[in-house]
Every structure is written in structure tokens, then in C-alpha cells.
Write a protein that holds these residues in place. Structure first.
Motif, PDB file in Angstrom:
ATOM      1  N   THR A 581      46.122  -0.312   1.254  1.00 18.95           N
ATOM      2  CA  THR A 581      45.637   0.944   1.840  1.00 18.95           C
ATOM      3  C   THR A 581      46.768   1.693   2.540  1.00 18.95           C
ATOM      4  O   THR A 581      46.851   2.928   2.472  1.00 18.95           O
ATOM      5  CB  THR A 581      44.503   0.651   2.833  1.00 18.95           C
ATOM      6  N   LYS A 582      47.655   0.966   3.226  1.00 18.23           N
ATOM      7  CA  LYS A 582      48.751   1.635   3.940  1.00 18.23           C
ATOM      8  C   LYS A 582      49.720   2.296   2.972  1.00 18.23           C
ATOM      9  O   LYS A 582      50.314   3.341   3.288  1.00 18.23           O
ATOM     10  CB  LYS A 582      49.468   0.633   4.840  1.00 18.23           C
ATOM     11  N   MET A 583      49.889   1.703   1.797  1.00 18.95           N
ATOM     12  CA  MET A 583      50.750   2.332   0.787  1.00 18.95           C
ATOM     13  C   MET A 583      50.137   3.654   0.344  1.00 18.95           C
ATOM     14  O   MET A 583      50.828   4.680   0.227  1.00 18.95           O
ATOM     15  CB  MET A 583      50.925   1.396  -0.422  1.00 18.95           C
ATOM     16  N   LEU A 584      48.818   3.652   0.111  1.00 17.88           N
ATOM     17  CA  LEU A 584      48.145   4.879  -0.278  1.00 17.88           C
ATOM     18  C   LEU A 584      48.166   5.905   0.848  1.00 17.88           C
ATOM     19  O   LEU A 584      48.265   7.114   0.596  1.00 17.88           O
ATOM     20  CB  LEU A 584      46.691   4.578  -0.693  1.00 17.88           C
ATOM     21  N   ALA A 585      48.101   5.422   2.107  1.00 16.33           N
ATOM     22  CA  ALA A 585      48.153   6.334   3.251  1.00 16.33           C
ATOM     23  C   ALA A 585      49.511   7.047   3.306  1.00 16.33           C
ATOM     24  O   ALA A 585      49.585   8.244   3.615  1.00 16.33           O
ATOM     25  CB  ALA A 585      47.894   5.578   4.545  1.00 16.33           C
ATOM     26  N   ASN A 586      50.573   6.314   2.991  1.00 10.43           N
ATOM     27  CA  ASN A 586      51.905   6.945   2.949  1.00 10.43           C
ATOM     28  C   ASN A 586      51.984   7.986   1.848  1.00 10.43           C
ATOM     29  O   ASN A 586      52.632   9.037   2.006  1.00 10.43           O
ATOM     30  CB  ASN A 586      52.975   5.871   2.753  1.00 10.43           C
ATOM     31  N   ASP A 587      51.326   7.673   0.707  1.00 15.05           N
ATOM     32  CA  ASP A 587      51.316   8.645  -0.394  1.00 15.05           C
ATOM     33  C   ASP A 587      50.596   9.926   0.024  1.00 15.05           C
ATOM     34  O   ASP A 587      51.082  11.036  -0.236  1.00 15.05           O
ATOM     35  CB  ASP A 587      50.627   8.044  -1.621  1.00 15.05           C
ATOM     36  N   ILE A 588      49.448   9.781   0.668  1.00 14.28           N
ATOM     37  CA  ILE A 588      48.679  10.951   1.104  1.00 14.28           C
ATOM     38  C   ILE A 588      49.485  11.754   2.133  1.00 14.28           C
ATOM     39  O   ILE A 588      49.521  12.994   2.104  1.00 14.28           O
ATOM     40  CB  ILE A 588      47.316  10.526   1.688  1.00 14.28           C
ATOM     41  N   ALA A 589      50.157  11.055   3.041  1.00 13.24           N
ATOM     42  CA  ALA A 589      50.938  11.743   4.081  1.00 13.24           C
ATOM     43  C   ALA A 589      52.093  12.551   3.496  1.00 13.24           C
ATOM     44  O   ALA A 589      52.618  13.471   4.142  1.00 13.24           O
ATOM     45  CB  ALA A 589      51.463  10.734   5.097  1.00 13.24           C
ATOM     46  N   SER A 590      52.497  12.222   2.251  1.00 13.56           N
ATOM     47  CA  SER A 590      53.609  12.951   1.626  1.00 13.56           C
ATOM     48  C   SER A 590      53.184  14.309   1.085  1.00 13.56           C
ATOM     49  O   SER A 590      54.031  15.089   0.634  1.00 13.56           O
ATOM     50  CB  SER A 590      54.212  12.105   0.490  1.00 13.56           C
ATOM     51  N   VAL A 591      51.870  14.581   1.109  1.00 14.40           N
ATOM     52  CA  VAL A 591      51.374  15.876   0.631  1.00 14.40           C
ATOM     53  C   VAL A 591      51.672  16.930   1.687  1.00 14.40           C
ATOM     54  O   VAL A 591      51.106  16.924   2.780  1.00 14.40           O
ATOM     55  CB  VAL A 591      49.856  15.805   0.342  1.00 14.40           C
ATOM     56  N   LYS A 592      52.591  17.819   1.378  1.00 16.34           N
ATOM     57  CA  LYS A 592      52.993  18.879   2.312  1.00 16.34           C
ATOM     58  C   LYS A 592      53.076  20.202   1.570  1.00 16.34           C
ATOM     59  O   LYS A 592      53.476  20.244   0.403  1.00 16.34           O
ATOM     60  CB  LYS A 592      54.348  18.556   2.954  1.00 16.34           C
ATOM     61  N   PHE A 593      52.666  21.278   2.257  1.00 20.38           N
ATOM     62  CA  PHE A 593      52.692  22.611   1.668  1.00 20.38           C
ATOM     63  C   PHE A 593      53.685  23.451   2.470  1.00 20.38           C
ATOM     64  O   PHE A 593      53.361  23.957   3.550  1.00 20.38           O
ATOM     65  CB  PHE A 593      51.299  23.236   1.698  1.00 20.38           C
ATOM     66  N   SER A 594      54.894  23.515   1.948  1.00 22.55           N
ATOM     67  CA  SER A 594      55.966  24.219   2.658  1.00 22.55           C
ATOM     68  C   SER A 594      55.592  25.683   2.875  1.00 22.55           C
ATOM     69  O   SER A 594      55.171  26.372   1.943  1.00 22.55           O
ATOM     70  CB  SER A 594      57.264  24.116   1.842  1.00 22.55           C
ATOM     71  N   GLY A 595      55.730  26.130   4.119  1.00 22.29           N
ATOM     72  CA  GLY A 595      55.430  27.522   4.442  1.00 22.29           C
ATOM     73  C   GLY A 595      54.013  27.767   4.884  1.00 22.29           C
ATOM     74  O   GLY A 595      53.665  28.877   5.301  1.00 22.29           O
ATOM     75  N   LEU A 596      53.133  26.736   4.789  1.00 23.03           N
ATOM     76  CA  LEU A 596      51.740  26.888   5.213  1.00 23.03           C
ATOM     77  C   LEU A 596      51.543  26.182   6.552  1.00 23.03           C
ATOM     78  O   LEU A 596      51.753  24.971   6.663  1.00 23.03           O
ATOM     79  CB  LEU A 596      50.784  26.291   4.174  1.00 23.03           C
ATOM     80  N   SER A 597      51.146  26.901   7.543  1.00 21.67           N
ATOM     81  CA  SER A 597      50.903  26.329   8.863  1.00 21.67           C
ATOM     82  C   SER A 597      49.417  26.440   9.201  1.00 21.67           C
ATOM     83  O   SER A 597      48.812  27.508   9.075  1.00 21.67           O
ATOM     84  CB  SER A 597      51.716  27.055   9.936  1.00 21.67           C
ATOM     85  N   LEU A 598      48.848  25.309   9.656  1.00 20.20           N
ATOM     86  CA  LEU A 598      47.452  25.292  10.097  1.00 20.20           C
ATOM     87  C   LEU A 598      47.347  24.980  11.583  1.00 20.20           C
ATOM     88  O   LEU A 598      46.285  24.578  12.058  1.00 20.20           O
ATOM     89  CB  LEU A 598      46.651  24.253   9.278  1.00 20.20           C
ATOM     90  N   GLU A 599      48.441  25.175  12.312  1.00 17.96           N
ATOM     91  CA  GLU A 599      48.438  24.853  13.744  1.00 17.96           C
ATOM     92  C   GLU A 599      47.399  25.672  14.503  1.00 17.96           C
ATOM     93  O   GLU A 599      46.855  25.218  15.503  1.00 17.96           O
ATOM     94  CB  GLU A 599      49.834  25.086  14.335  1.00 17.96           C
ATOM     95  N   HIS A 600      47.100  26.861  14.025  1.00 18.03           N
ATOM     96  CA  HIS A 600      46.125  27.704  14.718  1.00 18.03           C
ATOM     97  C   HIS A 600      44.703  27.156  14.610  1.00 18.03           C
ATOM     98  O   HIS A 600      43.795  27.631  15.298  1.00 18.03           O
ATOM     99  CB  HIS A 600      46.170  29.133  14.169  1.00 18.03           C
ATOM    100  N   LEU A 601      44.520  26.124  13.753  1.00 13.79           N
ATOM    101  CA  LEU A 601      43.189  25.534  13.606  1.00 13.79           C
ATOM    102  C   LEU A 601      42.999  24.315  14.497  1.00 13.79           C
ATOM    103  O   LEU A 601      41.886  23.779  14.569  1.00 13.79           O
ATOM    104  CB  LEU A 601      42.949  25.134  12.137  1.00 13.79           C
ATOM    105  N   ARG A 602      44.077  23.864  15.144  1.00 15.05           N
ATOM    106  CA  ARG A 602      43.958  22.670  15.987  1.00 15.05           C
ATOM    107  C   ARG A 602      43.214  23.001  17.278  1.00 15.05           C
ATOM    108  O   ARG A 602      43.379  24.078  17.843  1.00 15.05           O
ATOM    109  CB  ARG A 602      45.340  22.099  16.298  1.00 15.05           C
ATOM    110  N   MET A 603      42.413  22.051  17.688  1.00 17.03           N
ATOM    111  CA  MET A 603      41.583  22.252  18.890  1.00 17.03           C
ATOM    112  C   MET A 603      42.410  21.985  20.144  1.00 17.03           C
ATOM    113  O   MET A 603      43.211  21.078  20.203  1.00 17.03           O
ATOM    114  CB  MET A 603      40.368  21.318  18.852  1.00 17.03           C
TER     115      MET A 603
END
Length: 603
Positions: A581-603
């Protein structure tokens, strides 16, 4: 109708042979020591049989032998009565189809039965009583015989124009007597002295019947010639000499086929959508072919009629026109200029029809599949693309995410509210985890769990209302760090406290059991409202972009398949069984969208 009871050794309508009843056997009697079977003909078929009672000699004076023969004869009579009922039902079905002018819907066996019934009646009509024969003893029988032979030579001749008129006249009378409506006179037309059925002489259905009628006329002529010549004649046409037909097995209807196909346990489980799609195919077949259609009569033309109907139907035809037949819906759609089903959907229906007929071939209900190769070649389509950076910025900076009046009809209006329900979370879940739309919409609080210290999504069909696309679709997908930062686990905790059965209870299932249908339609409107609409992108574009990010991050194909729920993942890709599961978690964490920021959605 052919009388199947003429082989009774003794048959009477009265009680002259009733004899003495045998104790404990009400249908067994004796007369002068010989045993007889005497049974009342069921009221519903008495007219067809032509008798109220049947009496048959058992040809024995031995009680034990008589009892054995009694049971055999009784069972034989009951089978013959069932045959009469089936023949009468077939005749009624034929009359019903012909009354609507639908000769093409008759099975080959039913067409042959029309000619056979005419032949049997004609044989009875030409049979002469002793009195008639006595009156005709001075007739020049040699001339009559020569005329009969000449008529047979014409019917057998190579020139259709010599016999066509006679064959057509007989065929027309058969159809009219069987219930087909006559050709209308119409205004201003002279009334014909000879009626003819309202049918195209040049059509294939009429030609097939006329061909069998010609065989019947030849068989009748051969009998006449043989009788006049005082000979038994050569072996006649097997269709008219009493030889049992190879298709004489009990009739199996289209309805029988559909029920057997649906109940076959070998077909495995099917989703609600698949069952609904099959239901459309079954409905089209029932409407166009008829529920009582003999399966053996299913033809290529029938399959093409179903295909052409689907090509003319609009999307959601049964919802748009709930009281219409499919043919009426197609005609209305054409008249109103509605767009038809896309080629992919039409081909899906055709494939399901072919699957039904393949099953029928495998189970020996059909000799070949009449729907083989009927799919339509699809026009080249634009490739579905992932969302561009500009589109994603437009989506996640829309009022729904930055502040709106509400997340229902006011999702596109700037306002003070930032509701976090399905319309907020579902796009984000797909963006970072590649989930299919329905996989997101059907999630339950218990589908968010922990494995090996990692928060994960369990994509599964744990509840009756949940669906997975395939066996490979059942999987474990670790939660992305970004969605954790947005407070998704707090949202799940609140749902558990409220004892919600699903994470997004505001979404309801459609008639097929899917929660995604209404959401997909709303999302298309949402894209237009925020300026992100593009012909080549849909909700599924989130999944395309996610797969691209995994590929760019160097995640191996087998793990990409495991995370995405694609088939052929290999024996080690059991979603947590083959990969840690941790290997798959690292794979998921590698998903990044350069130039897209969602910080304004954080509570």
C-alpha cells in the motif's frame, strides 16, 4: 386442421360401445370381454376433433394387459390433444399476423403450414363418395387423366409464365381465407369480382409462400393422376405425404428464448446498466418480431430491422416518449428533427442482439446467428483529451469553489457560500485518483479506510447499490496528500457521525442503478458556465490527465493499471495484495499538475 385421431381402432360419438365400466378405472370399459378405452374429448377442442367422445379398442381380454395398454393409450390421447391445442394456437397466431398484413413475420414452418392446410382440405374436397363415382361411370376418364397430366406438366415446367397465374390465384385465396385483408378498392376504382390480398406480389414473403403453394398443387395433382391411373404413384413431396418434418419439435418462441437466456446461470453477473441495455434489445425484438415468433424463423431481415430501428431512435427515447412504442418514438424523433443515437450506442445494442443469438446457436435453438456482422463502421472521432491547465484553472476558480449562492441552481453565481458536497468533491477525487465518475458518486463512508497506516479509497461493490466496471475495477487507491490537505477526511468523519449511508446522499440513482447520470449532465453545464467547455473534453478527461501524470512520474505500467482499475493487470496486481500500500501511496503522491494551485480551497 388435420384430424390426428383417425387411427382410433373404434371411434364413436355415442355410447353404443360404452360397455361395462371397470372398477377404479372410469375410462376403461369392457364389451363382450374385450377392453376399451373411452374418454370424453375436452370441451375446448371438441369442435376441432369433431367428436364428443373417443373409444379405442385395447385388443385384449386380459385385464393386466389391458391396464398396461390403457395407460399407454390414455397418455397418447392426451399428447394428441396437446398437439391439437398447439395447432389451433399456431393458426390463431398466423391469423393475427396476417390480419395486420405482416406476412414477413411468419416463420418458414408457419408458411409451410398454410400450404399444408390448403392441401389437406383440397384432398378432402376431391375425394368422391360411392354415389358420385356411380354417377360419373360414363365419364371419359382417359381424357380426364390426360388433362390432369397436362396440368402437372405445366406446373412442373421451366416457364413460370405458364403456371404463375394459377399459383398466384391459389396463393391469394389461401391468404384471404387465413385472415389477410383484401386489397382496398379505393375511390373511383371498379369493384373487382375476384378479391386479392393487399400484398406485394413481388415481395420475398409472397414469393416464398407461392413457392410452397406450387409444391402443394403439384402434390395434389400427383395424387389425382395416381388415382385416375389406378396406381399408388411414386414417392411424393415429403412436405405433403405425411412424412414428419425435421422441425416438428415443439415450437419455441422469441419470448422463450429471452427468458432462457436471462435465466442461464452460465452468463454470470450483470450490472444494472447492462441489464437495462439488454432490456432495450429485447423490447425492440418483441415489438418488431413478435413475442410468439418461432425462433427458427428469425432471419437476417429481422436483425436488420432491429438495427435500423436503433439507428432512428433518439437518446433517452423511453423517457422522452414513455407511452410510445419504439417505432413510434423513432418516427416522432424523425419528424421533430431530433438527433439519433450515436454509432457507438447503436453498435452496443447490435452486439447484445448478436450475443443473444450466439447463445441460441450454442444451445441449438438456431442453426446460425442472423445478426453477425451488422455493426456499423464508426466515423473517425476526435480523440478525447485531458483538461488543459487553462481549463483546470477555470474549473477550480469557478464560483462553486471560490464562493457561490448555493451548490444547486446557484452554483455559477458569486456568493458568500462555499458548500462542500458532491459537486465540490467529486471532480477533485477524479483529478488526483483517476476515479471513474460513478466510482466517485457511489462512495460510502466505509469505503474510506486505512491500510498499513495509509488512508485509502476502497473502490468496490460492497453494497447492492454499488457497481464496478469489471473485476479489475475492484481496487485500493491511496488518498492523495492534496485531498488530505483539503480536509476530505473531516468530511468523511462528519458523514459517519450523521450515519449517512453514502458520502453524497444528495445524488440519486437512475433507473439503471447508477448515481453518475445526473451528475454527468450537470458537469457538462458547469463546464459551459465557467468557460471550460471544449468538444474533446468531458468529465472523463480528469482520468486521462491523471494517467498522463503517472506516466510522466515514471510509475510502471503494472502499477498504473492496478491504481486505475484497468484489465489485464497480471496475477500480482490484486490491489494491495501484489503491491504494498505504501508503494501505491508514493505513486499517487507523484501525481502533480504544474501551474495548478488549489491552496485557496484549504480550510
Amino acid at each position: 386442421m388435420e384430424n390426428s385421431f383417425s387411427d382410433a381402432t373404434v371411434t364413436h360419438d355415442c355410447d353404443t360401445l360404452s360397455g361395462e365400466p371397470v372398477a377404479h378405472h372410469p375410462n376403461l370399459t369392457t364389451r363382450e370381454g374385450t377392453y376399451y378405452l373411452r374418454m370424453r374429448v375436452p370441451v375446448d377442442i371438441a369442435r376441432d376433433v369433431g367428436r364428443s367422445h373417443l373409444v379405442r379398442s385395447l385388443r385384449t381380454k386380459d385385464r393386466r394387459v389391458a391396464l398396461t395398454r390403457f395407460r399407454i393409450e390414455q397418455a397418447r390421447l392426451e399428447r394428441e390433444w396437446e398437439t391439437v391445442r398447439r395447432q389451433r394456437s399456431d393458426i390463431a397466431h398466423t391469423r393475427q399476423l396476417l390480419a395486420s398484413g405482416r406476412l414477413e413475420r411468419l416463420a418458414p414452418r408457419e408458411i409451410e403450414d398454410l400450404a399444408i392446410r390448403w392441401f389437406e382440405e383440397a384432398v378432402q374436397q376431391v375425394a368422391r363418395s360411392p354415389e358420385e363415382r356411380d354417377e360419373l361411370r360414363f365419364v371419359d376418364w382417359e381424357t380426364v387423366l390426360a388433362d390432369a397430366r397436362a396440368e402437372g406438366q405445366i406446373l412442373e415446367g421451366p416457364r413460370p409464365e405458364d403456371y404463375l397465374e394459377a399459383v398466384r390465384a391459389t396463393t391469394d385465396q389461401i391468404l384471404l381465407r387465413a385472415g389477410m385483408p383484401p386489397e382496398p378498392h379505393g375511390p373511383g376504382k371498379l369493384r373487382r369480382s375476384v378479391r386479392r390480398p393487399n400484398i406485394d406480389w413481388n415481395g420475398d414473403p409472397y414469393r416464398r409462400l407461392a413457392s410452397v403453394v406450387r409444391r402443394a398443387m403439384l402434390a395434389l395433382n400427383a395424387r389425382q393422376v395416381a388415382a385416375l391411373a389406378g396406381s399408388t404413384g411414386s414417392k411424393g413431396d415429403p412436405l405433403f405425404d405425411g412424412t414428419p418434418r425435421p422441425d416438428a419439435q415443439p415450437k419455441r418462441t422469441l419470448d422463450d428464448l429471452i427468458r432462457a437466456f436471462e435465466s442461464d446461470p452460465g452468463r454470470g453477473a450483470r450490472t444494472g446498466k447492462t441489464n437495462a441495455d439488454y432490456g432495450m434489445v429485447f423490447r425492440a425484438l418483441r415489438e418488431l418480431v413478435g413475442t410468439d415468433m418461432d425462433v427458427s424463423g428469425l432471419s437476417r431481415d429481422h436483425a436488420k430491422q432491429v438495427r435500423d430501428l436503433f439507428r432512428a431512435l433518439p437518446p433517452n427515447a423511453t423517457k422522452r416518449f414513455p407511452t410510445f412504442s419504439l417505432a413510434q418514438a423513432a418516427e416522432t424523433a424523425k419528424r421533430e428533427g431530433l438527433a439519433p443515437l450515436n454509432t457507438q450506442t447503436v453498435n452496443s445494442h447490435i452486439t447484445k442482439m448478436a450475443t443473444l443469438f450466439n447463445w441460441a446457436v450454442r444451445e441449438e435453438w438456431l442453426s446460425k446467428n442472423p445478426a453477425t456482422g451488422l455493426t456499423i463502421e464508426e466515423a473517425p472521432q476526435a480523440k478525447r483529451e485531458p483538461f488543459s491547465l487553462q481549463q483546470m484553472r477555470a474549473i477550480f476558480n469557478a464560483p462553486l469553489y471560490t464562493g457561490c449562492t448555493d451548490d444547486e441552481i446557484g452554483y455559477a453565481k458569486v456568493g458568500p457560500l462555499r458548500p462542500r458536497r458532491a459537486r465540490f468533491w467529486v471532480p477533485i477525487l477524479s483529478l488526483f485518483h483517476g476515479l471513474r465518475l460513478n466510482e466517485c458518486c457511489q462512495l460510502a463512508p466505509d469505503d474510506i479506510a486505512e491500510r498499513d497506516g495509509v488512508a485509502v479509497i476502497l473502490v468496490r461493490a460492497a453494497e447492492a447499490s454499488q457497481r464496478v466496471k469489471s473485476k479489475a475495477g475492484t481496487r485500493i487507491v491511496p488518498l492523495h496528500p492534496e485531498i488530505l490537505a483539503l480536509g476530505f477526511l473531516d468530511f468523511v468523519a462528519d458523514a459517519r457521525k450523521a450515519s449517512q449511508g453514502r458520502l453524497f446522499p444528495e445524488l440519486s440513482a437512475d433507473s439503471r442503478g447508477y448515481f453518475s447520470d445526473a451528475f454527468q449532465k450537470w458537469f457538462a453545464r458547469f463546464l459551459k458556465s465557467c468557460g471550460a467547455a471544449k468538444a474533446s473534453t468531458t468529465f472523463h478527461s480528469f482520468r486521462h490527465g491523471w494517467a498522463d501524470r503517472l506516466r510522466e512520474a515514471g510509475v510502471p505500467e503494472d502499477r498504473r493499471r492496478a491504481l486505475g482499475g484497468w484489465a489485464d493487470t497480471g496475477v500480482d496486481a490484486g490491489y494491495g495484495r501484489g503491491f504494498p500500500t505504501k508503494m501505491l501511496a508514493n505513486d499517487i503522491a507523484s501525481v502533480k499538475f504544474s501551474g495548478l494551485s488549489l491552496e485557496h480551497l484549504r480550510m
